[in-house]
Design an enzyme around this catalytic site. Structure first.
Site, PDB file in Angstrom:
ATOM      1  N   ASN A 111      11.003   2.715  -0.765  1.00 17.96           N
ATOM      2  CA  ASN A 111      11.004   1.521  -0.425  1.00 17.96           C
ATOM      3  C   ASN A 111      11.589   0.271  -1.547  1.00 17.96           C
ATOM      4  OD1 ASN A 111      10.222   2.830   2.347  1.00 17.96           O
ATOM      5  ND2 ASN A 111       6.897   2.472   1.648  1.00 17.96           N
ATOM      6  N   THR A 119       0.856  -0.987  -0.240  1.00 16.60           N
ATOM      7  CA  THR A 119      -0.154  -0.308   0.593  1.00 16.60           C
ATOM      8  C   THR A 119       1.010   1.621  -0.223  1.00 16.60           C
ATOM      9  OG1 THR A 119      -0.211   0.235   2.339  1.00 16.60           O
ATOM     10  CG2 THR A 119      -2.066  -1.021   1.245  1.00 16.60           C
ATOM     11  N   ASP A 120       2.231   1.016  -0.048  1.00 16.71           N
ATOM     12  CA  ASP A 120       3.035   2.860   0.158  1.00 16.71           C
ATOM     13  C   ASP A 120       4.279   2.326  -1.021  1.00 16.71           C
ATOM     14  OD1 ASP A 120       4.147   4.650   0.409  1.00 16.71           O
ATOM     15  OD2 ASP A 120       4.071   4.640   2.734  1.00 16.71           O
ATOM     16  N   LEU A 121       4.097   1.538  -1.853  1.00 18.97           N
ATOM     17  CA  LEU A 121       5.291   1.335  -2.709  1.00 18.97           C
ATOM     18  C   LEU A 121       5.535   2.405  -3.121  1.00 18.97           C
ATOM     19  CD1 LEU A 121       6.894  -1.136  -3.920  1.00 18.97           C
ATOM     20  CD2 LEU A 121       4.921  -0.815  -6.011  1.00 18.97           C
TER      21      LEU A 121
END
Length: 269
Positions: free
Chosen positions: A203, A197-199
């Site tokens: 990251n 959900t936070d690509l």
């Protein structure tokens, strides 16, 4: 499409360092052990890497006293990089972000042990490693409940010599092989039905051997739906655009088109 798969795979396997690391990375993870210390306090850990765990290993003070802290990174809180007996690790206390985080910094509503942030992330990392996705080893987690809420901590493998995709693009452009490697790991993650959900380019890491790692799986989850895959990719593209407006990067929109071409080929293989 099979010819396309062969071409991108040959691009990757032409790099000797890629194949030399595969056996160690794909070693099958041991089962995670859950231990209840009290009616409201639980630990989860991999006995192969964490022997005789106790609550002190989840505090920075303990590692400072042992003189085993070798670095840190700041975000919502501080992530401490510590030297454990068998492995280097990243220690993180779960904290809230945004406006609500100013009022309730590190408490979350308890709806079951498996749904807690630290236990869920630990289990998801283990599943991803079993699927062959290059993510940090899940080492240990703790959950401490107070009334309706809980606090949590996690220890995961520290990736030595790794650089974020953002920091790398400040210095130089990605090679074709590196671009293909990023696409491969994301495609493998999506084939494992994991929604990151936070690509973003913070990251995604490249280590000193040029291998790609995906990190930060807090609030990520498995889903059999399909629409989230494109949402992941759109979020990643926005992070490229956002950071390129803040500072010069060796990146152009056509590079993302190339990445999507590799991704589509891997996903269909």
């Amino acid at each position: 499409m099979r010819n396309g798969c062969k071409s991108v795979k040959s691009l990757l396997f032409s790099r000797s360092s890629f194949s030399s690391r595969i056996p160690a990375h794909l070693s099958f993870p041991m089962a995670l052990i859950t231990e209840q210390l009290s009616p409201n306090h639980w630990l989860c850990y991999d006995l192969e890497w964490v022997e005789k765990p106790n609550t002190s290993i989840f505090t920075a003070v303990y590692w400072q006293q042992q003189e085993r802290i070798f670095g840190s990174a700041t975000g919502r809180g501080t992530t401490w990089f510590v030297q454990m007996p068998k492995i280097q690790a990243a220690l993180r206390h779960y904290r809230r972000g945004g406006l609500f985080g100013r009022l309730v910094q590190d408490s979350y509503l308890y709806t079951g042990l498996k749904r807690t942030r630290s236990f869920a992330e630990l289990a998801l990392l283990q599943e991803l490693r079993r699927a062959g996705v290059r993510v940090p080893r899940p080492l240990a987690a703790q959950v401490e409940r107070k009334g309706l809420c809980y606090r949590a901590d996690i220890l995961t493998e520290y990736i030595e010599g790794a650089t974020s995709l953002l920091d790398l693009l400040k210095q130089r452009a990605l090679t074709d092989a590196e671009c293909a490697s990023v696409a491969l790991e994301i495609a493998k993650m999506h084939k494992a039905c994991v929604n990151h959900t936070d690509l973003n380019i913070h990251n995604i890491l490249l280590d000193k051997e040029g291998l790609v790692w995906l990190i930060d799986f807090d609030k990520c989850y498995k889903s059999s739906a399909k629409g989230w895959r494109q949402a992941n990719l759109k979020r990643l593209e926005r992070s490229f655009l956002k950071e390129s407006k803040k500072q010069p990067l060796f990146w152009q929109p056509k590079n993302f088109t190339q990445f999507l071409s590799y991704y589509d080929q891997y996903l269909s293989c």
